[in-house]
Design an enzyme around this catalytic site. Structure first.
Site, PDB file in Angstrom:
ATOM      1  CG  HIS A 163      -1.961   1.053   1.224  1.00  0.00           C
ATOM      2  ND1 HIS A 163      -3.211   0.855   1.774  1.00  0.00           N
ATOM      3  CD2 HIS A 163      -1.971   2.314   0.742  1.00  0.00           C
ATOM      4  CE1 HIS A 163      -3.926   1.960   1.638  1.00  0.00           C
ATOM      5  NE2 HIS A 163      -3.187   2.860   1.013  1.00  0.00           N
ATOM      6  CD  GLU A 170      -4.519  -2.961   0.712  1.00  0.00           C
ATOM      7  OE1 GLU A 170      -5.135  -3.971   1.044  1.00  0.00           O
ATOM      8  OE2 GLU A 170      -4.037  -2.158   1.538  1.00  0.00           O
ATOM      9  CG  HIS A 193      -7.725  -1.887   9.083  1.00  0.00           C
ATOM     10  ND1 HIS A 193      -6.825  -1.097   8.400  1.00  0.00           N
ATOM     11  CD2 HIS A 193      -7.797  -1.373  10.333  1.00  0.00           C
ATOM     12  CE1 HIS A 193      -6.411  -0.122   9.189  1.00  0.00           C
ATOM     13  NE2 HIS A 193      -6.971  -0.278  10.368  1.00  0.00           N
TER      14      HIS A 193
END
Length: 238
Positions: free
Chosen positions: A43, A70, A191
């Protein structure tokens, strides 16, 4: 079996803290795959405080499983994804100064924007996923954008699970999973998932294709070892 994609952002953070190449991010990705992980996630953020854009490019030739990038689809990020052409791109509505992802997309408000971005990626045969909260309306909105998958934002699950109210914690995610299946959406999640809460989540969220886990997995590996932890996750995801 639900696939495990390991987010290696934290390894990049550790490397960057000394300005050298320890730990070696590319070798780490290879090792994680050799331990059994079915994917690698990165990410990159605009300030490159952990994953650098060049890391994302170099990993393309290293990752032999599924490669997931991401990020917030700002122009720089879109250009990166089109250059690298990963297996999957996951769209996350991060503010530029966000410490970590903290919300899913409002897929109704941002529908037109998401349609345009998703069409751009799918025209290059890149699988798309949208980061969403476990809210039925947001899942339904995601289906109208043309995305292939959604990724459920699981922070609320982890927080409530930690108080011992696991059935309350997972209920909206179960409902979101059912709706996603009905609408033809693939289902990912991520997450704050951890060794403590992943098994219950997997058992109660139907049609779960992939989880992306980074922070907890790396922290757990400090005590238990990276290879051991990867395999502990794989056992819980069977």
């Amino acid at each position: 079996m639900t696939k495990l994609s390991v987010n290696i952002n934290k390894l990049a953070t550790l490397r960057n803290s000394r300005g050298g190449n320890v730990p070696n991010l590319l070798q780490s990705a290879k090792d994680i795959e050799s331990f059994g992980a079915q994917g690698i996630t990165v990410h990159p953020r605009p300030d490159e405080r952990h994953i650098k854009y060049q890391d994302a490019v170099e990993l393309k030739d290293i990752v032999s499983t599924e490669y997931n990038i991401e990020g917030n689809p700002i122009p720089k990020f879109i250009d990166l994804v089109l250059k690298v052409k990963p297996t999957q791109v996951t769209l996350v509505p991060d503010a530029e100064d966000a410490i970590t992802s903290n919300a899913g997309w409002d897929t109704i408000k941002h529908k037109d924007f998401l349609i345009e971005v998703i069409q751009t990626f799918k025209s290059e045969d890149i699988r798309t996923s949208i980061f969403v909260d476990p809210v039925v309306e947001m899942v339904e909105g995601a289906a109208e954008t043309g995305t292939d998958r959604i990724e459920l934002y699981t922070e609320s699950y982890a927080q409530i699970f930690a108080t011992g109210r696991e059935h309350e914690a997972v209920k909206p995610f179960t409902e979101a999973g059912i709706v996603a299946k009905k609408l033809g959406l693939g289902l990912n999640a991520g997450h704050d998932l951890s060794l403590d809460n992943i098994k219950f989540f997997k058992e109660h969220v139907p049609n779960l294709l992939e989880v992306s886990i980074g922070h907890a997995l790396i922290c757990e590996s400090l005590y238990l070892g990276l290879e051991n932890v990867v395999n502990m996750y794989l056992n819980r995801l069977k």
